[in-house]
Enzyme design. Structure first.
Site, short mmCIF file in Angstrom:
data_model
loop_
_atom_site.label_atom_id
_atom_site.label_comp_id
_atom_site.label_asym_id
_atom_site.label_seq_id
_atom_site.Cartn_x
_atom_site.Cartn_y
_atom_site.Cartn_z
N HIS A 1 -7.06 -4.65 10.27
CA HIS A 1 -6.79 -4.42 8.84
C HIS A 1 -5.51 -5.14 8.40
CE1 HIS A 1 -4.47 -0.38 9.63
NE2 HIS A 1 -3.61 -1.36 9.51
N GLU B 1 -9.55 -1.87 5.49
CA GLU B 1 -10.12 -1.56 6.79
C GLU B 1 -11.36 -2.43 7.05
OE1 GLU B 1 -8.34 0.08 8.66
OE2 GLU B 1 -7.81 2.10 8.00
N ASN C 1 -7.21 -2.75 14.46
CA ASN C 1 -8.62 -2.99 14.09
C ASN C 1 -8.75 -4.20 13.14
OD1 ASN C 1 -7.58 -2.06 11.69
ND2 ASN C 1 -8.90 -0.25 11.54
N ASP D 1 0.82 -1.21 0.00
CA ASP D 1 0.00 0.00 0.00
C ASP D 1 0.85 1.26 0.00
OD1 ASP D 1 0.96 -0.46 2.57
OD2 ASP D 1 -0.99 -0.90 3.41
#
Ligand code: F6R
Length: 248
Positions: free
Chosen positions: A137, A142, A135, A67
């Site tokens: 990801h 996400e 979280n 990313d």
């Protein structure tokens, strides 16, 4: 799935690097998917050390990063492009043309995802290195991202921006968008090595490994990968419920 529990960050770095080094010795033309963030920095240091000892060479290796932020220049010190050069590429003999990091050129926004997707499709990764967000990801997929997602541009979660603000002067400076490989692209790799350290990752690691496979915990889909190795320190492994059974 195989879970390796190490004493601390340094041992995680050594063990995860050893997994890659072993493969590089067998095949010097590996295609490797790379991650940024705090988790893989030690791993990269160990790869650099192995290169300096002439154990491995990156001459024929091709890399694909997961990313990149959108909205900051590639030359910005916190871009993932800069991160990769600082923490790995400038220290090894990889060829510039073999480095693939998603382009984040704002003027070509509409084309970027399809462009990177095209590169990924023709180049199955032999190994994909992953970290995991608090979280759940993976890459910047996400919670709520379709498990079948391909490369796309995502609006970052507030939690992710807060977590990553430690690298910027203020939260305001943290980009709001990123381009990321999709979950489908990540799952397409032949082998996945996911690393996590520290107490803050303990709860999500247990959910990813033992929880129901669902979009709210993107990393949970890794349970379906045929060759997943999770390398953790004792703190990150401290909430795993049935470690003995997983490693049978
Ligand atoms: C980075 C990436 C992210 C990180 C994750 C964990 O390329 O894709 O998913 O792996 O946010 O970051 P650290 O390792 O900094 O805790």
């Amino acid at each position: 799935m195989k879970v390796i529990v190490c004493k601390d960050y340094n041992e995680v770095a050594e063990k995860s690097a050893a997994l890659i080094i072993k493969e590089m010795i067998i095949n010097d033309s590996l295609k490797i998917g790379l991650a940024t963030g705090s988790s893989p920095i030690g791993l990269y240091k160990n790869l650099i050390a192995a290169y300096n000892s002439n154990l491995i060479s990156f001459r024929n290796v091709i890399t694909f990063n997961l990313d990149e932020y959108v909205g900051i220049d590639r030359k910005h010190p916190q871009s993932y492009y800069s991160f990769m050069y600082e923490n790995l590429f400038k220290h090894i003999d990889i060829k510039e043309k073999n480095i693939n990091i998603p382009n984040n050129d704002l003027s070509r926004m509409d084309e970027l995802a399809a462009e990177y997707e095209g590169k990924l499709l023709g180049n199955q990764r032999d190994i994909q290195v992953l970290g995991i967000g608090k979280n759940g990801h993976i890459g910047f997929n996400e919670p709520g991202t379709a498990l079948s997602s391909e490369t796309f541009i995502i609006e970052l979660d507030e939690q992710t921006r807060i977590d990553n603000s430690r690298f910027f002067r203020s939260l305001d400076e943290v980009p709001k968008y990123a381009i990321t490989m999709g979950i489908k692209n990540i799952m397409y790799a032949k082998k996945i090595i996911m690393i996590a350290t520290g107490k803050a990752k303990a709860k999500i690691i247990n959910e990813a490994i033992n929880g129901e496979i669902r979009e709210e915990v993107p990393a949970s889909i890794l349970q379906l990968h045929p060759d997943l190795i999770v390398v953790l320190d004792e703190e990150a492994a401290s909430e795993i419920e049935n470690l003995d059974i997983i490693n049978l």
